[in-house]
Enzyme design. Structure first.
Site, PDB file in Angstrom:
ATOM      1  N   GLU A 139       0.856  -1.190   0.000  1.00  0.00           N
ATOM      2  CA  GLU A 139       0.000   0.000   0.000  1.00  0.00           C
ATOM      3  C   GLU A 139       0.886   1.232   0.000  1.00  0.00           C
ATOM      4  O   GLU A 139       1.981   1.234   0.565  1.00  0.00           O
ATOM      5  CB  GLU A 139      -0.976   0.000   1.180  1.00  0.00           C
ATOM      6  CG  GLU A 139      -0.406   0.276   2.542  1.00  0.00           C
ATOM      7  CD  GLU A 139      -0.350   1.762   2.915  1.00  0.00           C
ATOM      8  OE1 GLU A 139      -0.842   2.607   2.149  1.00  0.00           O
ATOM      9  OE2 GLU A 139       0.221   2.058   3.971  1.00  0.00           O
ATOM     10  N   ARG A 174      -5.970   0.113   3.667  1.00  0.00           N
ATOM     11  CA  ARG A 174      -5.549   0.307   2.267  1.00  0.00           C
ATOM     12  C   ARG A 174      -4.836  -0.911   1.700  1.00  0.00           C
ATOM     13  O   ARG A 174      -4.539  -0.949   0.504  1.00  0.00           O
ATOM     14  CB  ARG A 174      -4.612   1.520   2.174  1.00  0.00           C
ATOM     15  CG  ARG A 174      -5.257   2.848   2.479  1.00  0.00           C
ATOM     16  CD  ARG A 174      -4.345   4.016   2.143  1.00  0.00           C
ATOM     17  NE  ARG A 174      -3.126   4.038   2.935  1.00  0.00           N
ATOM     18  CZ  ARG A 174      -3.000   4.652   4.114  1.00  0.00           C
ATOM     19  NH1 ARG A 174      -4.030   5.295   4.635  1.00  0.00           N
ATOM     20  NH2 ARG A 174      -1.849   4.641   4.766  1.00  0.00           N
ATOM     21  N   SER A 212       9.263   5.594   4.366  1.00  0.00           N
ATOM     22  CA  SER A 212       8.408   6.750   4.615  1.00  0.00           C
ATOM     23  C   SER A 212       9.205   8.026   4.395  1.00  0.00           C
ATOM     24  O   SER A 212      10.173   8.294   5.113  1.00  0.00           O
ATOM     25  CB  SER A 212       7.878   6.688   6.053  1.00  0.00           C
ATOM     26  OG  SER A 212       7.035   7.776   6.335  1.00  0.00           O
ATOM     27  N   HIS A 293       6.581   8.455  18.432  1.00  0.00           N
ATOM     28  CA  HIS A 293       5.753   8.782  17.263  1.00  0.00           C
ATOM     29  C   HIS A 293       4.649   9.766  17.625  1.00  0.00           C
ATOM     30  O   HIS A 293       4.283  10.619  16.811  1.00  0.00           O
ATOM     31  CB  HIS A 293       5.141   7.534  16.631  1.00  0.00           C
ATOM     32  CG  HIS A 293       4.546   7.821  15.281  1.00  0.00           C
ATOM     33  ND1 HIS A 293       3.239   8.228  15.115  1.00  0.00           N
ATOM     34  CD2 HIS A 293       5.105   7.824  14.042  1.00  0.00           C
ATOM     35  CE1 HIS A 293       3.003   8.442  13.823  1.00  0.00           C
ATOM     36  NE2 HIS A 293       4.125   8.212  13.153  1.00  0.00           N
ATOM     37  N   PHE A 300       4.005  17.754  13.993  1.00  0.00           N
ATOM     38  CA  PHE A 300       3.537  17.968  12.619  1.00  0.00           C
ATOM     39  C   PHE A 300       2.207  18.726  12.618  1.00  0.00           C
ATOM     40  O   PHE A 300       2.006  19.646  11.814  1.00  0.00           O
ATOM     41  CB  PHE A 300       3.385  16.636  11.893  1.00  0.00           C
ATOM     42  CG  PHE A 300       2.827  16.787  10.506  1.00  0.00           C
ATOM     43  CD1 PHE A 300       3.602  17.330   9.481  1.00  0.00           C
ATOM     44  CD2 PHE A 300       1.523  16.413  10.218  1.00  0.00           C
ATOM     45  CE1 PHE A 300       3.090  17.492   8.207  1.00  0.00           C
ATOM     46  CE2 PHE A 300       1.004  16.567   8.951  1.00  0.00           C
ATOM     47  CZ  PHE A 300       1.791  17.111   7.935  1.00  0.00           C
ATOM     48  N   HIS A 317       4.568   7.393   1.719  1.00  0.00           N
ATOM     49  CA  HIS A 317       5.168   6.153   2.202  1.00  0.00           C
ATOM     50  C   HIS A 317       4.723   4.987   1.345  1.00  0.00           C
ATOM     51  O   HIS A 317       3.729   5.050   0.623  1.00  0.00           O
ATOM     52  CB  HIS A 317       4.885   5.908   3.694  1.00  0.00           C
ATOM     53  CG  HIS A 317       3.515   5.383   4.027  1.00  0.00           C
ATOM     54  ND1 HIS A 317       2.740   5.876   5.050  1.00  0.00           N
ATOM     55  CD2 HIS A 317       2.776   4.366   3.493  1.00  0.00           C
ATOM     56  CE1 HIS A 317       1.614   5.208   5.132  1.00  0.00           C
ATOM     57  NE2 HIS A 317       1.604   4.281   4.186  1.00  0.00           N
TER      58      HIS A 317
END
Length: 348
Positions: A139, A174, A212, A293, A300, A317
Site C-alpha cells: 500500500e 488500504r 516513509s 511517534h 507535525f 510512504h
C-alpha cells in the site's frame, strides 16, 4: 473519492475495517494504481558500508549495471551514517517483475560479480536486501500526486483522491491482503553463516517493510524554517529510537536516510525512514501509541496549523507485507549491527 484498494483487488472482508462511519478525510491524499499485469514487484537495496568514502565509487560497480538489459524501472541513491559511525551508501532499485530481476542478475553479470570470492576481500562491507512482495501486499500514500517517489515510478497512474486515510488503522484498510488476513508474524528471522565473511538472513512470514519519505524541496521562508528547526529534529529522535531500541517494540532495523542526486551525489532536501518490523501490527502500535511517534504527530500538527494547513512539504510512504519465501538478505564483511543482522544469533 474512491477506495485505496482498486476494484480488481477488492474482496469480501473477513477482517474488520477501521474507517469511521460517514468519514470525510481532513485533507486530500492519493495512492498508486498499477497495471493489472503487475503481480509481484522487486524492491532491492544494494549497500556499501565503509568508514571513509569507498561507497562513493564501490557502489558504482552495481549501479553501472542498472543501464543494462532488464535493469530496474527506477532507482534512487541515498546515504546514512549508522550508530557505529559507518557510512552506508545505498541504491534502492525497483523491478516490475521477479523474472526481469532474475534476468538482470544473470545478463549483467551481477550474480557472478556478487558471488566472487573477491567481494570477501574488499576493505568495505556490502549488503543486498531484496523483497519481492505480491502487489496485494503493498500500500502507498502520497500527499501530492504530481511527484511520484519509490515504487510509484512503476505505477500506471495515481488514483483519484482516496477516502481511507487520516485515521489510525488506515494503512491496514488500504492493504489488499488485509481484507482477509490479520497478517500477523508466524516465524522469526534466522541467520546462516556461509563463511567468515558472508551471512544470510532467512525471512520471516509477514515481515513489514516501510519506506516513509519527506520532501521539503518546495518549502520557503517560514515553512522551511519550521520544518528544519522544529519538525525534523523530532522526526530524527523517533528514527534514532527505532534504530537503537526498536527491537523492544518489534522494529528489527531502521535507517534514517538522506537522498542523493545520482550524478554528483549532492544532498537533496529529501529524507526517508526505512524500517523493518516483525509485522504490520508492530508498526501500527508504534505509530499510534509510542511516545516517540506521538511526539512526531503532535509537532507535525502544530506545524500545519501554524501554516493554516497550506504547506508545500510533501509526504509519502510505501508499506509492504512480505512472506518469508519472498525475502533475501545477504551481508558481506558488514558489522553485526547492520540491517537485519542486528541483535540476532547466528545458526549454521
Amino acid at each position: 473519492m474512491e477506495s485505496a484498494i482498486p476494484h480488481p483487488l477488492q474482496e469480501e472482508r473477513k477482517t474488520p475495517i477501521s474507517t469511521p462511519a460517514a468519514y470525510i478525510p481532513p485533507f486530500p491524499a492519493w495512492t498508486t494504481r498499477f497495471s493489472p499485469l503487475v503481480e509481484r514487484v522487486v524492491m532491492a537495496y544494494f549497500g556499501v558500508q565503509s568508514t571513509q568514502t569507498e561507497g562513493e565509487w564501490a557502489l558504482g560497480a552495481i549501479t553501472a549495471r542498472f543501464s543494462t538489459a532488464h535493469g530496474p524501472s527506477h532507482w534512487d541513491l541515498a546515504t546514512y551514517r549508522d550508530e557505529l559511525g559507518f557510512i552506508n551508501d545505498i541504491a534502492i532499485a525497483y523491478w516490475a517483475s521477479a523474472e526481469a530481476f532474475t534476468l538482470w542478475k544473470t545478463e549483467s553479470h551481477f550474480q557472478e560479480w556478487w558471488q566472487s570470492i573477491d567481494r570477501e576481500q574488499e576493505e568495505y562491507g556490502l549488503f543486498m536486501e531484496v523483497v519481492t512482495p505480491d502487489i496485494r501486499g503493498i500500500e502507498t500514500i502520497f500527499s501530492d500526486h504530481h511527484h511520484p517517489e519509490g515504487i510509484a515510478h512503476l505505477a500506471r497512474k495515481m488514483s483519484d483522491e482516496i477516502q481511507d486515510h487520516g485515521y489510525w488503522g488506515s494503512a491496514r484498510d488500504r492493504l489488499p491482503l488485509a481484507q482477509t488476513s490479520p497478517l500477523n508474524a508466524h516465524s522469526e528471522l534466522r541467520i546462516s553463516s556461509i563463511n567468515a565473511a558472508r551471512q544470510i538472513v532467512h525471512g520471516s512470514d509477514n515481515l513489514c517493510l516501510i519506506r516513509s519519505g519527506q520532501d521539503w524541496s518546495d518549502t520557503l521562508n517560514e515553512e522551511r524554517t519550521l520544518y528544519v528547526e522544529d519538525v525534523e529534529p523530532i522526526l530524527n529522535t523517533g528514527m534514532r529510537f527505532l534504530r537503537d531500541d526498536g527491537p523492544t517494540i518489534g522494529c528489527l532495523s531502521c535507517r534514517y536516510m538522506q537522498v542523493l542526486q545520482r550524478d554528483d551525489r549532492a544532498l537533496l532536501p529529501k529524507t526517508f525512514g526505512l524500517a523493518h518490523f516483525t509485522d504490520l501490527q508492530a508498526l501500527e502500535l508504534w505509530s499510534k501509541s509510542h511516545p516517540t511517534h506521538v511526539a512526531i504527530f503532535k509537532e507535525f500538527m502544530k506545524y500545519v496549523k501554524a501554516l493554516n494547513f497550506d504547506i508545500k512539504l510533501r509526504l509519502w510512504h510505501e508499506i509492504s507485507v512480505i512472506p518469508a519465501q519472498s525475502q533475501y538478505f545477504e551481508y558481506i564483511n558488514c558489522h553485526p549491527n547492520t540491517g537485519l543482522l542486528k541483535k540476532r544469533d547466528v545458526v549454521v
